[in-house]
Scaffold this motif. Structure first.
Motif, PDB file in Angstrom:
ATOM      1  N   LEU A 274     -13.533   6.816   2.093  1.00  0.00           N
ATOM      2  CA  LEU A 274     -12.610   6.450   2.294  1.00  0.00           C
ATOM      3  C   LEU A 274     -11.258   6.885   2.352  1.00  0.00           C
ATOM      4  N   SER A 275     -10.167   5.930   3.697  1.00  0.00           N
ATOM      5  CA  SER A 275      -9.076   6.450   3.789  1.00  0.00           C
ATOM      6  C   SER A 275      -8.426   6.710   3.253  1.00  0.00           C
ATOM      7  N   ARG A 276      -8.128   5.923   1.824  1.00  0.00           N
ATOM      8  CA  ARG A 276      -7.033   5.231   0.862  1.00  0.00           C
ATOM      9  C   ARG A 276      -7.585   4.906  -0.293  1.00  0.00           C
ATOM     10  N   PRO A 277      -6.943   5.471  -1.225  1.00  0.00           N
ATOM     11  CA  PRO A 277      -6.456   4.933  -2.308  1.00  0.00           C
ATOM     12  C   PRO A 277      -6.902   3.427  -3.244  1.00  0.00           C
ATOM     13  N   LEU A 278      -8.176   2.858  -3.543  1.00  0.00           N
ATOM     14  CA  LEU A 278      -8.019   1.652  -4.394  1.00  0.00           C
ATOM     15  C   LEU A 278      -6.941   0.985  -5.409  1.00  0.00           C
ATOM     16  N   GLY A 279      -6.623   0.000  -5.510  1.00  0.00           N
ATOM     17  CA  GLY A 279      -5.632  -0.308  -6.391  1.00  0.00           C
ATOM     18  C   GLY A 279      -4.866  -1.604  -6.419  1.00  0.00           C
ATOM     19  N   THR A 280      -4.629  -1.683  -5.044  1.00  0.00           N
ATOM     20  CA  THR A 280      -3.428  -2.653  -4.744  1.00  0.00           C
ATOM     21  C   THR A 280      -3.236  -4.028  -5.265  1.00  0.00           C
ATOM     22  N   GLY A 281      -4.469  -4.640  -5.927  1.00  0.00           N
ATOM     23  CA  GLY A 281      -4.228  -5.454  -6.381  1.00  0.00           C
ATOM     24  C   GLY A 281      -4.181  -5.717  -7.739  1.00  0.00           C
ATOM     25  N   VAL A 282      -4.671  -5.031  -8.423  1.00  0.00           N
ATOM     26  CA  VAL A 282      -4.166  -4.502  -9.492  1.00  0.00           C
ATOM     27  C   VAL A 282      -3.198  -4.414 -10.039  1.00  0.00           C
ATOM     28  N   VAL A 283      -1.976  -2.886  -9.091  1.00  0.00           N
ATOM     29  CA  VAL A 283      -0.662  -2.727  -9.622  1.00  0.00           C
ATOM     30  C   VAL A 283      -0.018  -4.091  -9.020  1.00  0.00           C
ATOM     31  N   LEU A 284      -0.020  -4.966  -7.701  1.00  0.00           N
ATOM     32  CA  LEU A 284       0.376  -5.874  -6.853  1.00  0.00           C
ATOM     33  C   LEU A 284       0.370  -6.791  -8.108  1.00  0.00           C
ATOM     34  N   ALA A 285      -0.824  -7.071  -8.717  1.00  0.00           N
ATOM     35  CA  ALA A 285      -0.982  -8.059 -10.320  1.00  0.00           C
ATOM     36  C   ALA A 285       0.327  -8.005 -11.100  1.00  0.00           C
ATOM     37  N   ALA A 286      -0.062  -6.580 -11.563  1.00  0.00           N
ATOM     38  CA  ALA A 286       0.920  -6.283 -12.690  1.00  0.00           C
ATOM     39  C   ALA A 286       2.367  -6.291 -12.054  1.00  0.00           C
ATOM     40  N   ASP A 287       2.753  -5.916 -11.169  1.00  0.00           N
ATOM     41  CA  ASP A 287       4.377  -5.828 -10.605  1.00  0.00           C
ATOM     42  C   ASP A 287       4.576  -7.325 -10.922  1.00  0.00           C
ATOM     43  N   MET A 288       4.284  -8.226 -10.034  1.00  0.00           N
ATOM     44  CA  MET A 288       4.248  -9.761 -10.669  1.00  0.00           C
ATOM     45  C   MET A 288       4.596 -10.526 -12.266  1.00  0.00           C
ATOM     46  N   ARG A 289       4.075  -9.599 -12.665  1.00  0.00           N
ATOM     47  CA  ARG A 289       4.332  -9.677 -14.014  1.00  0.00           C
ATOM     48  C   ARG A 289       4.890  -8.875 -15.412  1.00  0.00           C
ATOM     49  N   GLY A 290       5.730  -8.200 -14.648  1.00  0.00           N
ATOM     50  CA  GLY A 290       6.542  -7.633 -14.958  1.00  0.00           C
ATOM     51  C   GLY A 290       6.095  -6.314 -15.712  1.00  0.00           C
ATOM     52  N   LEU A 291       4.801  -6.089 -15.055  1.00  0.00           N
ATOM     53  CA  LEU A 291       3.891  -4.718 -15.866  1.00  0.00           C
ATOM     54  C   LEU A 291       3.840  -3.475 -15.920  1.00  0.00           C
ATOM     55  N   ALA A 292       4.756  -3.544 -14.713  1.00  0.00           N
ATOM     56  CA  ALA A 292       3.922  -1.574 -13.571  1.00  0.00           C
ATOM     57  C   ALA A 292       5.012  -0.958 -13.415  1.00  0.00           C
ATOM     58  N   PRO A 293       4.656   0.512 -13.919  1.00  0.00           N
ATOM     59  CA  PRO A 293       6.599   1.076 -13.876  1.00  0.00           C
ATOM     60  C   PRO A 293       6.510   0.800 -12.208  1.00  0.00           C
ATOM     61  N   ALA A 294       7.653   1.381 -11.803  1.00  0.00           N
ATOM     62  CA  ALA A 294       7.948   1.080 -10.346  1.00  0.00           C
ATOM     63  C   ALA A 294       7.752   2.104  -9.608  1.00  0.00           C
ATOM     64  N   ALA A 295       7.302   3.342 -10.260  1.00  0.00           N
ATOM     65  CA  ALA A 295       6.589   4.593  -9.475  1.00  0.00           C
ATOM     66  C   ALA A 295       4.994   4.068  -8.957  1.00  0.00           C
ATOM     67  N   TRP A 296       4.389   3.119  -9.600  1.00  0.00           N
ATOM     68  CA  TRP A 296       3.150   2.963  -9.724  1.00  0.00           C
ATOM     69  C   TRP A 296       3.573   1.824  -8.605  1.00  0.00           C
ATOM     70  N   VAL A 297       4.538   0.866  -8.434  1.00  0.00           N
ATOM     71  CA  VAL A 297       4.491   0.201  -7.394  1.00  0.00           C
ATOM     72  C   VAL A 297       5.634   1.328  -6.247  1.00  0.00           C
ATOM     73  N   GLU A 298       6.160   1.648  -6.023  1.00  0.00           N
ATOM     74  CA  GLU A 298       6.352   2.603  -4.839  1.00  0.00           C
ATOM     75  C   GLU A 298       5.239   3.060  -4.177  1.00  0.00           C
ATOM     76  N   ALA A 299       4.397   3.663  -5.075  1.00  0.00           N
ATOM     77  CA  ALA A 299       3.032   3.937  -4.772  1.00  0.00           C
ATOM     78  C   ALA A 299       2.210   3.805  -4.117  1.00  0.00           C
ATOM     79  N   THR A 300       1.979   2.170  -4.534  1.00  0.00           N
ATOM     80  CA  THR A 300       1.047   1.550  -3.931  1.00  0.00           C
ATOM     81  C   THR A 300       1.519   1.093  -2.580  1.00  0.00           C
ATOM     82  N   LEU A 301       2.979   0.157  -2.993  1.00  0.00           N
ATOM     83  CA  LEU A 301       4.332  -0.159  -1.671  1.00  0.00           C
ATOM     84  C   LEU A 301       4.065   1.129   0.031  1.00  0.00           C
ATOM     85  N   GLU A 302       3.944   2.450  -0.697  1.00  0.00           N
ATOM     86  CA  GLU A 302       3.892   3.545   0.426  1.00  0.00           C
ATOM     87  C   GLU A 302       2.891   3.481   1.517  1.00  0.00           C
TER      88      GLU A 302
END
Length: 175
Positions: free
Chosen positions: A2-30
């Motif tokens: 697997l070439s990339r870590p999993l978790g974009t769905g849950v991190v983005l869902a948390a971001d939409m609810r204001g539940l994800a710290p910026a560092a997690w969202v930034e790592a996901t977007l990167e």
């Protein structure tokens, strides 16, 4: 692999609810911004028997698609699955993407040995996810070399494919 870590769905869902710290969202977007251009190089290798991207159907859905054509069983090592920063925490708190339930309904029948915690990452829909590769184990070093030459992170070895009863099943094992 697997070439990339999993978790974009849950991190983005948390971001939409204001539940994800910026560092997690930034790592996901990167991670999401990295192209899968390496797929073109990998497609020319005899060592790569099958390849797909992991997107909206999550790891389970895309792996099931590969298994349908191969009549094999996939054994995934739960502790080898790479997750984006924060994804494990969000999964453990019960957070899921809105597409997670549909994936779970569609692919649960394929699973063997998966816990509820495993289902979190198995069914998490990915946006701009990585590549899932079926690679000859004897040629794995060649695949890693292609990633290195392209300046990409090395893919994670997450399990194995094998012949056996229950063809098409996805087993989750300790590893």
């Amino acid at each position: 692999l697997l070439s990339r870590p999993l978790g974009t769905g849950v991190v983005l869902a948390a971001d939409m609810r204001g539940l994800a710290p910026a560092a997690w969202v930034e790592a996901t977007l990167e991670a999401m911004q990295r192209p899968n251009a390496i797929g073109e190089r990998l497609a020319t290798l005899d060592a790569v028997h099958a390849m797909t991207d992991v997107t909206g159907f999550g790891l389970a859905g895309h792996l099931a698609g590969l298994l349908d054509r191969a009549e094999l069983v996939a054994s995934l090592e739960r502790h080898a699955i790479p997750l984006l920063p924060g994804a494990a925490t969000l999964f453990s708190e019960g957070l899921r993407s809105t597409a997670h339930p549909a994936n779970r309904t569609a692919f649960t029948s394929r699973l063997r040995g998966a816990s509820d915690a495993d289902c979190a990452w198995l069914f998490d829909p990915q946006t701009a996810g990585g590549l899932l590769l079926a690679v000859d184990p004897a040629e794995e070093a060649r695949v890693h070399a292609v990633f290195a030459q392209a300046g990409e992170h090395a893919p994670a070895r997450i399990g194995q494919l094998r012949a056996g009863p229950h063809a098409g099943a996805i087993e989750v094992v300790e590893g």
